[in-house]
Structure formats: structure tokens, C-alpha cells
Design a protein around this motif. Structure first.
Motif, PDB file in Angstrom:
ATOM      1  N   TYR A 190       5.425  16.787  -1.033  1.00 36.67           N
ATOM      2  CA  TYR A 190       6.293  17.307   0.014  1.00 36.67           C
ATOM      3  C   TYR A 190       5.958  16.700   1.382  1.00 36.67           C
ATOM      4  O   TYR A 190       6.838  16.560   2.236  1.00 36.67           O
ATOM      5  CB  TYR A 190       6.149  18.834   0.083  1.00 36.67           C
ATOM      6  CG  TYR A 190       6.536  19.526  -1.202  1.00 36.67           C
ATOM      7  CD1 TYR A 190       7.865  19.825  -1.476  1.00 36.67           C
ATOM      8  CD2 TYR A 190       5.575  19.867  -2.153  1.00 36.67           C
ATOM      9  CE1 TYR A 190       8.226  20.457  -2.660  1.00 36.67           C
ATOM     10  CE2 TYR A 190       5.930  20.491  -3.338  1.00 36.67           C
ATOM     11  CZ  TYR A 190       7.258  20.792  -3.586  1.00 36.67           C
ATOM     12  OH  TYR A 190       7.614  21.401  -4.752  1.00 36.67           O
ATOM     13  N   LEU A 191       4.703  16.366   1.597  1.00 41.90           N
ATOM     14  CA  LEU A 191       4.278  15.872   2.901  1.00 41.90           C
ATOM     15  C   LEU A 191       4.553  14.382   3.093  1.00 41.90           C
ATOM     16  O   LEU A 191       4.788  13.931   4.213  1.00 41.90           O
ATOM     17  CB  LEU A 191       2.781  16.141   3.107  1.00 41.90           C
ATOM     18  CG  LEU A 191       2.366  17.608   3.228  1.00 41.90           C
ATOM     19  CD1 LEU A 191       0.843  17.714   3.306  1.00 41.90           C
ATOM     20  CD2 LEU A 191       2.997  18.248   4.452  1.00 41.90           C
ATOM     21  N   LEU A 192       4.486  13.603   2.004  1.00 38.75           N
ATOM     22  CA  LEU A 192       4.567  12.144   2.128  1.00 38.75           C
ATOM     23  C   LEU A 192       5.879  11.668   2.741  1.00 38.75           C
ATOM     24  O   LEU A 192       5.853  10.846   3.664  1.00 38.75           O
ATOM     25  CB  LEU A 192       4.338  11.488   0.761  1.00 38.75           C
ATOM     26  CG  LEU A 192       4.315   9.957   0.769  1.00 38.75           C
ATOM     27  CD1 LEU A 192       3.180   9.442   1.635  1.00 38.75           C
ATOM     28  CD2 LEU A 192       4.188   9.414  -0.657  1.00 38.75           C
ATOM     29  N   PRO A 193       7.064  12.128   2.287  1.00 37.23           N
ATOM     30  CA  PRO A 193       8.308  11.603   2.890  1.00 37.23           C
ATOM     31  C   PRO A 193       8.386  11.874   4.387  1.00 37.23           C
ATOM     32  O   PRO A 193       8.710  10.980   5.176  1.00 37.23           O
ATOM     33  CB  PRO A 193       9.417  12.348   2.128  1.00 37.23           C
ATOM     34  CG  PRO A 193       8.784  12.768   0.846  1.00 37.23           C
ATOM     35  CD  PRO A 193       7.362  13.052   1.172  1.00 37.23           C
ATOM     36  N   ALA A 202       0.825  -1.206   0.000  1.00 38.66           N
ATOM     37  CA  ALA A 202       0.000   0.000   0.000  1.00 38.66           C
ATOM     38  C   ALA A 202       0.861   1.259   0.000  1.00 38.66           C
ATOM     39  O   ALA A 202       0.588   2.216  -0.733  1.00 38.66           O
ATOM     40  CB  ALA A 202      -0.927  -0.012   1.212  1.00 38.66           C
ATOM     41  N   VAL A 203       1.916   1.282   0.806  1.00 35.12           N
ATOM     42  CA  VAL A 203       2.799   2.450   0.850  1.00 35.12           C
ATOM     43  C   VAL A 203       3.519   2.637  -0.486  1.00 35.12           C
ATOM     44  O   VAL A 203       3.668   3.766  -0.976  1.00 35.12           O
ATOM     45  CB  VAL A 203       3.811   2.301   2.003  1.00 35.12           C
ATOM     46  CG1 VAL A 203       4.874   3.396   1.938  1.00 35.12           C
ATOM     47  CG2 VAL A 203       3.101   2.352   3.339  1.00 35.12           C
ATOM     48  N   THR A 204       3.954   1.540  -1.078  1.00 31.71           N
ATOM     49  CA  THR A 204       4.642   1.639  -2.366  1.00 31.71           C
ATOM     50  C   THR A 204       3.712   2.169  -3.446  1.00 31.71           C
ATOM     51  O   THR A 204       4.079   3.061  -4.232  1.00 31.71           O
ATOM     52  CB  THR A 204       5.191   0.264  -2.771  1.00 31.71           C
ATOM     53  OG1 THR A 204       6.036  -0.245  -1.731  1.00 31.71           O
ATOM     54  CG2 THR A 204       5.991   0.359  -4.060  1.00 31.71           C
ATOM     55  N   LEU A 205       2.491   1.648  -3.508  1.00 31.46           N
ATOM     56  CA  LEU A 205       1.532   2.137  -4.505  1.00 31.46           C
ATOM     57  C   LEU A 205       1.185   3.602  -4.258  1.00 31.46           C
ATOM     58  O   LEU A 205       1.031   4.380  -5.214  1.00 31.46           O
ATOM     59  CB  LEU A 205       0.270   1.278  -4.459  1.00 31.46           C
ATOM     60  CG  LEU A 205       0.436  -0.181  -4.920  1.00 31.46           C
ATOM     61  CD1 LEU A 205      -0.891  -0.942  -4.786  1.00 31.46           C
ATOM     62  CD2 LEU A 205       0.927  -0.244  -6.368  1.00 31.46           C
ATOM     63  N   LEU A 206       1.076   3.993  -2.993  1.00 32.81           N
ATOM     64  CA  LEU A 206       0.798   5.391  -2.678  1.00 32.81           C
ATOM     65  C   LEU A 206       1.930   6.288  -3.169  1.00 32.81           C
ATOM     66  O   LEU A 206       1.687   7.371  -3.718  1.00 32.81           O
ATOM     67  CB  LEU A 206       0.612   5.549  -1.170  1.00 32.81           C
ATOM     68  CG  LEU A 206       0.368   6.989  -0.665  1.00 32.81           C
ATOM     69  CD1 LEU A 206      -0.920   7.546  -1.271  1.00 32.81           C
ATOM     70  CD2 LEU A 206       0.320   7.026   0.864  1.00 32.81           C
ATOM     71  N   GLY A 207       3.169   5.839  -2.947  1.00 34.93           N
ATOM     72  CA  GLY A 207       4.304   6.627  -3.420  1.00 34.93           C
ATOM     73  C   GLY A 207       4.303   6.787  -4.926  1.00 34.93           C
ATOM     74  O   GLY A 207       4.546   7.886  -5.448  1.00 34.93           O
ATOM     75  N   PHE A 208       4.010   5.731  -5.671  1.00 32.89           N
ATOM     76  CA  PHE A 208       3.960   5.820  -7.132  1.00 32.89           C
ATOM     77  C   PHE A 208       2.824   6.741  -7.572  1.00 32.89           C
ATOM     78  O   PHE A 208       2.992   7.545  -8.495  1.00 32.89           O
ATOM     79  CB  PHE A 208       3.790   4.422  -7.733  1.00 32.89           C
ATOM     80  CG  PHE A 208       5.089   3.708  -7.974  1.00 32.89           C
ATOM     81  CD1 PHE A 208       5.704   3.767  -9.208  1.00 32.89           C
ATOM     82  CD2 PHE A 208       5.700   2.979  -6.965  1.00 32.89           C
ATOM     83  CE1 PHE A 208       6.905   3.116  -9.446  1.00 32.89           C
ATOM     84  CE2 PHE A 208       6.896   2.329  -7.187  1.00 32.89           C
ATOM     85  CZ  PHE A 208       7.511   2.396  -8.429  1.00 32.89           C
ATOM     86  N   TYR A 209       1.674   6.636  -6.907  1.00 37.13           N
ATOM     87  CA  TYR A 209       0.544   7.491  -7.286  1.00 37.13           C
ATOM     88  C   TYR A 209       0.861   8.966  -7.050  1.00 37.13           C
ATOM     89  O   TYR A 209       0.598   9.821  -7.907  1.00 37.13           O
ATOM     90  CB  TYR A 209      -0.694   7.080  -6.483  1.00 37.13           C
ATOM     91  CG  TYR A 209      -1.838   8.074  -6.613  1.00 37.13           C
ATOM     92  CD1 TYR A 209      -2.586   8.173  -7.787  1.00 37.13           C
ATOM     93  CD2 TYR A 209      -2.135   8.925  -5.552  1.00 37.13           C
ATOM     94  CE1 TYR A 209      -3.617   9.098  -7.898  1.00 37.13           C
ATOM     95  CE2 TYR A 209      -3.169   9.852  -5.655  1.00 37.13           C
ATOM     96  CZ  TYR A 209      -3.904   9.937  -6.830  1.00 37.13           C
ATOM     97  OH  TYR A 209      -4.909  10.852  -6.951  1.00 37.13           O
ATOM     98  N   VAL A 210       1.451   9.261  -5.880  1.00 35.57           N
ATOM     99  CA  VAL A 210       1.721  10.661  -5.533  1.00 35.57           C
ATOM    100  C   VAL A 210       2.720  11.282  -6.493  1.00 35.57           C
ATOM    101  O   VAL A 210       2.543  12.410  -6.973  1.00 35.57           O
ATOM    102  CB  VAL A 210       2.221  10.751  -4.077  1.00 35.57           C
ATOM    103  CG1 VAL A 210       2.786  12.136  -3.782  1.00 35.57           C
ATOM    104  CG2 VAL A 210       1.097  10.430  -3.113  1.00 35.57           C
ATOM    105  N   TYR A 211       3.771  10.560  -6.839  1.00 35.26           N
ATOM    106  CA  TYR A 211       4.838  11.164  -7.637  1.00 35.26           C
ATOM    107  C   TYR A 211       4.647  10.990  -9.134  1.00 35.26           C
ATOM    108  O   TYR A 211       5.428  11.535  -9.919  1.00 35.26           O
ATOM    109  CB  TYR A 211       6.188  10.600  -7.200  1.00 35.26           C
ATOM    110  CG  TYR A 211       6.584  11.112  -5.839  1.00 35.26           C
ATOM    111  CD1 TYR A 211       7.075  12.396  -5.688  1.00 35.26           C
ATOM    112  CD2 TYR A 211       6.409  10.328  -4.709  1.00 35.26           C
ATOM    113  CE1 TYR A 211       7.411  12.885  -4.432  1.00 35.26           C
ATOM    114  CE2 TYR A 211       6.739  10.810  -3.454  1.00 35.26           C
ATOM    115  CZ  TYR A 211       7.246  12.088  -3.330  1.00 35.26           C
ATOM    116  OH  TYR A 211       7.563  12.569  -2.076  1.00 35.26           O
ATOM    117  N   LEU A 212       3.621  10.261  -9.532  1.00 41.83           N
ATOM    118  CA  LEU A 212       3.315  10.170 -10.960  1.00 41.83           C
ATOM    119  C   LEU A 212       2.104  11.014 -11.328  1.00 41.83           C
ATOM    120  O   LEU A 212       1.877  11.277 -12.515  1.00 41.83           O
ATOM    121  CB  LEU A 212       3.060   8.707 -11.357  1.00 41.83           C
ATOM    122  CG  LEU A 212       4.284   7.790 -11.371  1.00 41.83           C
ATOM    123  CD1 LEU A 212       3.875   6.371 -11.742  1.00 41.83           C
ATOM    124  CD2 LEU A 212       5.345   8.291 -12.349  1.00 41.83           C
TER     125      LEU A 212
END
Length: 542
Positions: free
Chosen positions: A93-96, A74-84
Motif C-alpha cells: 500500500y505504501l510503495l505506489p 532497482a525500482v522495478t525489482l523492488l516492485g516485483f519483490y513487494v507484490y510477489l
């Protein structure tokens, strides 16, 4: 008649940037990338995220930790969604920061609180099934006619942290095996190297341990066995192993452990996570269970702990408060002296003052400990005295506060100097014009403004010193100790007292240590909240 023209800039749609191409006019693509270099960096970062996710997923799958795997995915998919996605600019800016906050702040706190309600300790680490396997494995003894193997001790991966492996050679059949905690597996003769005596000297995929490495892992070796259909394989020294049968076996019918030789039984006590005999004897190996508020109750009901707890709490508050007070006081005096515009060589003096702050604190604590030595210490030699500084409680407290003063006032000097230079001089000059004396101007103008600026620092310094383990443990180790209570020293803080109770005995009691940590956290948290509220009141007054 004037010719009608259309100006490109005035015809540009409202909100579009110069260039007439929206975001593309700034060289920004629809994916939010500002340049080809930015796109490359984004691809590299996402590739690194994917690699870390795969690296973390492997052990989770191996241990069948499906909840952890789901969180990782879930965290990995969220990271891809946010930065793509070009629509999640704030989250970029908030996610990391949010992930780091959860990983390094929230999760450790949650885990500590959860541990405080368990009996997690040496002998109570795993599940009941693991405890039964350990008890049966530890009772394995050689039986007549069982095979004896030539043994080579190895590790699967790193010699210091990898799982132990028995590389076994059967001298009667000339077969070779790899024995792990999962069982016995045959090896191909082409994958091993053997000495003239038949022992395995190397095996593909395993690291053979030398004598020093085996010695470092002696505790792991003592507890390690290779399960078989009839029992388990145990080592007999460092060069041989035998296939034996357990002398203690678990009986699910009575939920107990029975000793085959004596017939004695130990019945499972699920409330305490241990096997207990009728006479109260408990097997060393137990399992982890929830114990409710028992760890917290021990703080107030255990006679040994209760007799010293209040005294330690009082000294803990005094130590933290006095450390902040004396370091702030001396730092303030020095900062005021060196802030005088008429003083020459201020840069040189400031360099000398911050020198102790540049020294490693751990090394300085040990140096000061030797300086307080009764017979050979520098302090007694300079003063011409023979004071046993660390031999009684009062002088030990004074010694620790002196060390804290030397190590801490220079930091206070630095921040106070910066705060003083940020206060407008017009305020004090106007007070002087009105006839105010320098001390009155300092007391009514400079000092209140300093407190407004430095109050958060003083609060955080109090919280840090409330749990300053190094200062106590490296200088006095919590001592001196009285003969009637050797577990509580005269200079112990809650954190050092907890460490000694939880880890200084026969084994580590993580559950009790976590309970004390929660109590300390609540104390510091309440004081910090009250102090910050007082700080806001001070800001309103000023």
C-alpha cells in the motif's frame, strides 16, 4: 460414562481463521492473492510495470545514462519483490504513493534547487563539447568545389518532436544519403522514392516534413548540421544543401575558438560557461556550469531587481492575505444566512452561489478583464463612469481583489457550510439557555470551532494565492508599468515578476527563475509552518 469427543473448532490452532486451513480457508493463496481474479490483476499489473521499465530503459541506454538506468532497474525489482512476496503487506500500500511522491514532489524540488545554482539558460543548456560543436556548425560556409545536394527535410518519428534528418540526393553520382546529427549514412535506392527531378519524396523509417511543419521547427533547422570528416552539411533554403567547412574552429591548446577569416579568438571562461574575446564580446553559444549563489545574489544586488523587490513582496503578502480574508468573510456571512433553518429555498440559493465555482477560472479571468475595459467594459456602463480600472495601480489592485472575491467566496461558502453543519447544536442551545446572546454564542463557540476545522484550508489558500500566477497575468499582466521601470508592474507578484525577468527578455534564464522559486518556496514554507503551529495551539485551547 460420557463419550470423549474432539470438537474441530476448539482443536483449531490458536490464531487460525475458521475453516481450519489458515489463509487457504479464506481462499487466500500463499502469494497473498485473494482470488483467481486477483491473481490475474496482479500478473497484469506486473506485466505493465515491466513494459514501462523496458520503455523507459531504451532512451536511458541510448543516452548512456547509467545512473538513471540503475535507479529504474532497482525500482522495478523492488516492485516485483513487494507484490510477489506475501511478507510485505504494508509496502503493497505504501510503495505506489511513495514512488509518486518522489517522482512528482521530491525530484522536481531537488531539480529546481540544483538549477538555481547554475547558469542554465538559453545558450547555456548543454555541455562544453556540445557548445563547441554548435559554434563550429553554425559557422559552416560553402567552399569552392564542395558538393551540393538535393535536399528533403524529414524527421525521425514525430514531425514536431523527432530528430531532424536531411534526406540528400547527390545529382552527380545519383547516390542517396540520410544526414543526422551523428553523420552521413548511405540509403538503399529501394528504400526511397524520388521525383522526376531526382529529389527524395519518401524514405522508409523517416517522416517527410511539409512547409508548415518545417516553419514550426525553424529554430531547430537553423541550428542543425550534419557533421562530416571535412566539416558539415548545411541546408541552403528548403531544397538544397552544401558540404562546407567551419569558419570557426576550437583549439584545445589555447582552449579557445578561432575565426579563420579574421583571426579573432574567444577564450573559454569556465566560470561563466562562455567563450569571451579580449574586448569582452561573448559568443552566443555557451555551456552549463555551476555559479554558486550568484543567482540569489542578483535578487539583492541587481539595481533593477532590488528597486522593485520590496514593493512587490509587500503587495504579494497583501494580495494573498486580503484574498483569503474577503473570500472567507463573505463566504462566512452567506453560509450563516443560508444555514438558518427558517429560510426557504436554500437549495436553490446554494446552487446559484456555487455557479461561479463551476466556471473555468481562466475563462472567467478574461471575461472580467473585458468587463473592466475603460471604454466598452460592462462595469463602467452599469455605473455610468469612465474609470480606467487597469490604468493605475490602486484601481488595478481593487479590480483584482474583486475578481478574486467573485471567484473564491463560493468555495469558502461550501466548506464553511459543511463545517457549520458538523458543529453540535447542543452547544449553542446550551449557551442560549444560559442567557448568551446569539452573537456572543457565535463569537465564543461557533467561530472558534470553525477556525479549528478550517485553519488548514485557510493556510493552503494563502499559499495558493501567494503564487496565483493566473489571477495577475490574465487580468492585468502585472501592470500598470511605469516608464522608468517597465520590467516591474504595479500589480506584479513575485511569481509574475520572476516570469517576466526570466522569460520576458531575449532568452529564458532558468537558473535565475529557479533561484526566485526557491526564495518563494522558503517564504511560503516558513509562513505555513508558523501558521500550522498556531493552529495546534488553537486546537489545544479549544
Amino acid at each position: 460414562m460420557a463419550r470423549s469427543t474432539v470438537d474441530v473448532d476448539t482443536a483449531r490452532p490458536t490464531g487460525s481463521p475458521p475453516g481450519g486451513r489458515g489463509r487457504a480457508g479464506l481462499g487466500v493463496g500463499s502469494d497473498g492473492t485473494s482470488s483467481p481474479l486477483g491473481l490475474v490483476l496482479k500478473i497484469a499489473a506486473l506485466a505493465l510495470l515491466a513494459a514501462v521499465a523496458v520503455w523507459g530503459a531504451v532512451p536511458l541506454v541510448r543516452t548512456q545514462n547509467w545512473i538513471g538506468l540503475a535507479v529504474l532497474v532497482a525500482v522495478t525489482l523492488l516492485g516485483f519483490y513487494v507484490y510477489l512476496s506475501p511478507r510485505t503487506i504494508p509496502l503493497k500500500y505504501l510503495l505506489p504513493g511513495t514512488l509518486f511522491l518522489i517522482a512528482f514532489q521530491i525530484l522536481p524540488i531537488v531539480y529546481t534547487v540544483a538549477t538555481a545554482f547554475t547558469n542554465f539558460s538559453d545558450g547555456h543548456r548543454g555541455s562544453k563539447e556540445e557548445a563547441i560543436a554548435a559554434i563550429e556548425g553554425a559557422s559552416v560556409q560553402q567552399v569552392p568545389g564542395s558538393p551540393v545536394y538535393d535536399l528533403t527535410i524529414a524527421a525521425d518519428g514525430d514531425p514536431s518532436t523527432g530528430d531532424l534528418v536531411f534526406l540528400l540526393a547527390d545529382p552527380t553520382t545519383d547516390q542517396v544519403f540520410a544526414g543526422t546529427s551523428d553523420g552521413l549514412a548511405p540509403l538503399s535506392a529501394a528504400d526511397v522514392q524520388r521525383s522526376d527531378a531526382g529529389r527524395i519524396t519518401a524514405a522508409e523509417g523517416y517522416t517527410v516534413l511539409d512547409v508548415a511543419q518545417i516553419s514550426d521547427r525553424q529554430d531547430d533547422l537553423t541550428a542543425f548540421t550534419v557533421p562530416t570528416d571535412d566539416g558539415a552539411i548545411r541546408n541552403q533554403g528548403l531544397s538544397s544543401a552544401f558540404d562546407g567547412a567551419p569558419q570557426r574552429a576550437y583549439d584545445a591548446g589555447c582552449d579557445c575558438i578561432t575565426d579563420a577569416a579574421s583571426g579573432r579568438t574567444w577564450t573559454a571562461d569556465d566560470g561563466n560557461g562562455a567563450f569571451v574575446a579580449d574586448d569582452g564580446q561573448t559568443l552566443a553559444q555557451g555551456w552549463r556550469v555551476g555559479v554558486g549563489l550568484r543567482n540569489f545574489g542578483a535578487i539583492f544586488t541587481n539595481d533593477v531587481i532590488r528597486s522593485s523587490f520590496l514593493r512587490i513582496v509587500v503587495w504579494n503578502f497583501a494580495f494573498a492575505f486580503l484574498t483569503v480574508l474577503i473570500t472567507f468573510g463573505l463566504g462566512l456571512l452567506v453560509a450563516l444566512a443560508l444555514n438558518n433553518p427558517m429560510l426557504k429555498g436554500k437549495t436553490f440559493y446554494r446552487s446559484l452561489i456555487i455557479l461561479p465555482y463551476a466556471m473555468p477560472a481562466v475563462a472567467m479571468y478574461l471575461v472580467w478583464r473585458n468587463m473592466f475595459n475603460t471604454d466598452f467594459g460592462l462595469i463602467n456602463r452599469i455605473l455610468g463612469t469612465h474609470v480606467n480600472w487597469l490604468g493605475n495601480t490602486a484601481s488595478s489592485m481593487v479590480a483584482i481583489l474583486l475578481v478574486q472575491l467573485w471567484l473564491g467566496y463560493n468555495y469558502m461558502f461550501l466548506v464553511i457550510t459543511g463545517a457549520l453543519q458538523s458543529i453540535p447544536k447542543d452547544l449553542t442551545e446550551a449557551a442560549g439557555v444560559d442567557g448568551a446572546k446569539p452573537f456572543y454564542a457565535f463569537r465564543t463557540i461557533t467561530f472558534p470551532l470553525l477556525l479549528v476545522a478550517l485553519a488548514p484550508l485557510l493556510i493552503s489558500s494563502f499559499a495558493f494565492n501567494f503564487n496565483n500566477f493566473n489571477a495577475i497575468y490574465l487580468v492585468t499582466q502585472g501592470g500598470p508599468f511605469s516608464p522608468d521601470n517597465p520590467s516591474a508592474g504595479g500589480t506584479d507578484l513575485l511569481i509574475t515578476y520572476t516570469y517576466r525577468l526570466a522569460f520576458g527578455g531575449a532568452g529564458a534564464d532558468y537558473g535565475f527563475a529557479a533561484a526566485i522559486s526557491v526564495v518563494i518556496f522558503l517564504i511560503v514554507g516558513v509562513i505555513s509552518v508558523l501558521a500550522f503551529r498556531r493552529t495546534r495551539a488553537l486546537e489545544e485551547v479549544n
